[in-house]
Design a protein around this motif. Sequence first.
Motif, short mmCIF file in Angstrom:
data_model
loop_
_atom_site.label_atom_id
_atom_site.label_comp_id
_atom_site.label_asym_id
_atom_site.label_seq_id
_atom_site.Cartn_x
_atom_site.Cartn_y
_atom_site.Cartn_z
N UNK A 136 0.80 -1.22 0.00
CA UNK A 136 0.00 0.00 0.00
C UNK A 136 0.83 1.28 0.00
N UNK A 137 1.90 1.30 0.80
CA UNK A 137 2.70 2.52 0.92
C UNK A 137 3.98 2.18 1.68
N UNK A 138 4.92 3.13 1.70
CA UNK A 138 6.15 2.88 2.46
C UNK A 138 5.87 2.77 3.96
N UNK A 139 5.06 3.66 4.58
CA UNK A 139 4.78 3.49 6.01
C UNK A 139 4.15 2.14 6.33
N UNK A 140 3.25 1.67 5.47
CA UNK A 140 2.63 0.36 5.68
C UNK A 140 3.67 -0.74 5.58
N UNK A 141 4.52 -0.66 4.56
CA UNK A 141 5.55 -1.69 4.37
C UNK A 141 6.53 -1.70 5.54
N UNK A 142 6.90 -0.52 6.02
CA UNK A 142 7.82 -0.41 7.16
C UNK A 142 7.17 -0.96 8.43
N UNK A 143 5.89 -0.63 8.67
CA UNK A 143 5.21 -1.13 9.85
C UNK A 143 5.05 -2.64 9.79
N UNK A 144 4.77 -3.17 8.61
CA UNK A 144 4.65 -4.62 8.46
C UNK A 144 5.97 -5.30 8.81
N UNK A 145 7.07 -4.75 8.30
CA UNK A 145 8.39 -5.32 8.58
C UNK A 145 8.73 -5.24 10.06
N UNK A 146 8.51 -4.08 10.66
CA UNK A 146 8.91 -3.86 12.05
C UNK A 146 8.03 -4.60 13.05
N UNK A 147 6.74 -4.72 12.75
CA UNK A 147 5.80 -5.24 13.74
C UNK A 147 5.31 -6.66 13.41
N UNK A 148 4.76 -6.85 12.23
CA UNK A 148 4.15 -8.15 11.90
C UNK A 148 5.22 -9.20 11.61
N UNK A 149 6.22 -8.84 10.81
CA UNK A 149 7.29 -9.79 10.53
C UNK A 149 8.01 -10.19 11.81
N UNK A 150 8.27 -9.22 12.66
CA UNK A 150 8.93 -9.51 13.94
C UNK A 150 8.08 -10.40 14.83
N UNK A 151 6.75 -10.28 14.74
CA UNK A 151 5.86 -11.06 15.61
C UNK A 151 5.87 -12.55 15.29
N UNK A 152 6.32 -12.94 14.09
CA UNK A 152 6.37 -14.36 13.74
C UNK A 152 7.82 -14.86 13.74
#
Length: 372
Positions: A136-152
């Motif tokens: 969707x956007x850079x902020x979304x991609x960054x948040x996904x990497x920092x939060x969701x990717x880290x959570x798994x």
Amino acid sequence: MRLAVYNVENLFDRAKAMNLETWEDGRPVLEKFAALNALLGEVTYTPADRRKMADLIVELGMEKSDTGPFVILRRNRGGLLKRPSTGGVEITASGRADWVGSLELRDEPINEHAMLNTARVIRDLKADVLGVVEAESRPVLKAFSDEILASVGGTPFRHVMLIDGNDERGIDVGLMSCPQFPIGRMRSHVDDRLSDGSDRITFSRDCPEFELTTPAGNRLLVMVNHFKSKGFGGKAESDRRRKAQATRVAEIVKERLAEGWDHIAVIGDLNDTPDSDPLSPLLKHGGMTDAFTHPAFDDGGYKGTYGLCNPGNKIDYLLLSPNLIDKVEKGGVIRTGMWPGSRPKRWDTYEELKRPQDAASDHAALWVDLDI
């Protein structure tokens, strides 16, 4: 280093029409949206245009309100239409200058299981450099990497970049990389125009160029692409757009090779098969080699990368320049986030993937290890 590409089909929010159970369910909505949007953008509205716009507004569920089940008509100023008490819609504007506003697709959150399965795929890719399609956007991609990717249990990417493209649905292309592979100069091609005299933009999204430096000091140029889909619009027009896009990418590759770039990768979802005419300027005459064809590449027993991965669904690519294809050590496909079918089940999946709606994406993730 490991280079990968993955069409994530959005991370947090996605157009409701694209989030139905199957693509065919949402296709009519997207076709009507595209048709209405094109008509609304005309300088002058003919009587036939106004009748067609009124019909499409009703068909999109906006007869009584500017908010339909899948589409929102935003009217900021001026007069576009009126809704008679007897029903229907009447277009009162004579052209685009008579009103200020926009037509937008409504979004809704992605299934949580699907989002987490997307993160699991990226975790298991273990990519040093990852091209991402439909973010969707850079902020979304960054948040996904920092939060969701880290959570798994995945490692967030240090460098995350996405340049807004031309697609109004918010499905852009970007790049993420680890600390050892910083992103240097970037170049966008959102304003490239077709050479047919129409002055229409070439790329449906963009063809961004990302320059990276490896720990060994080598330069790598990565172009991330998402070509025109076959999903809606006429076949002849869709094929023509993809061929124009493939031609332009091949031209850019040729220019960069002449400038001295040895290591070039064109990666992404090209929405057509290797033997197709639209992709021929790039795959047959562009000097690039599909990593899928390398002897050290393991396709997992299936020739496709989309849906049930039949040969006719090979639409995702890691295309490498001559000097880069020589650096391939091995490569492969990750399908554990894709729905495997049921009669029979084609591949193993994550335990959390129990129904088609929980799939991370309809696309496989591709990776290749390079000795650079």
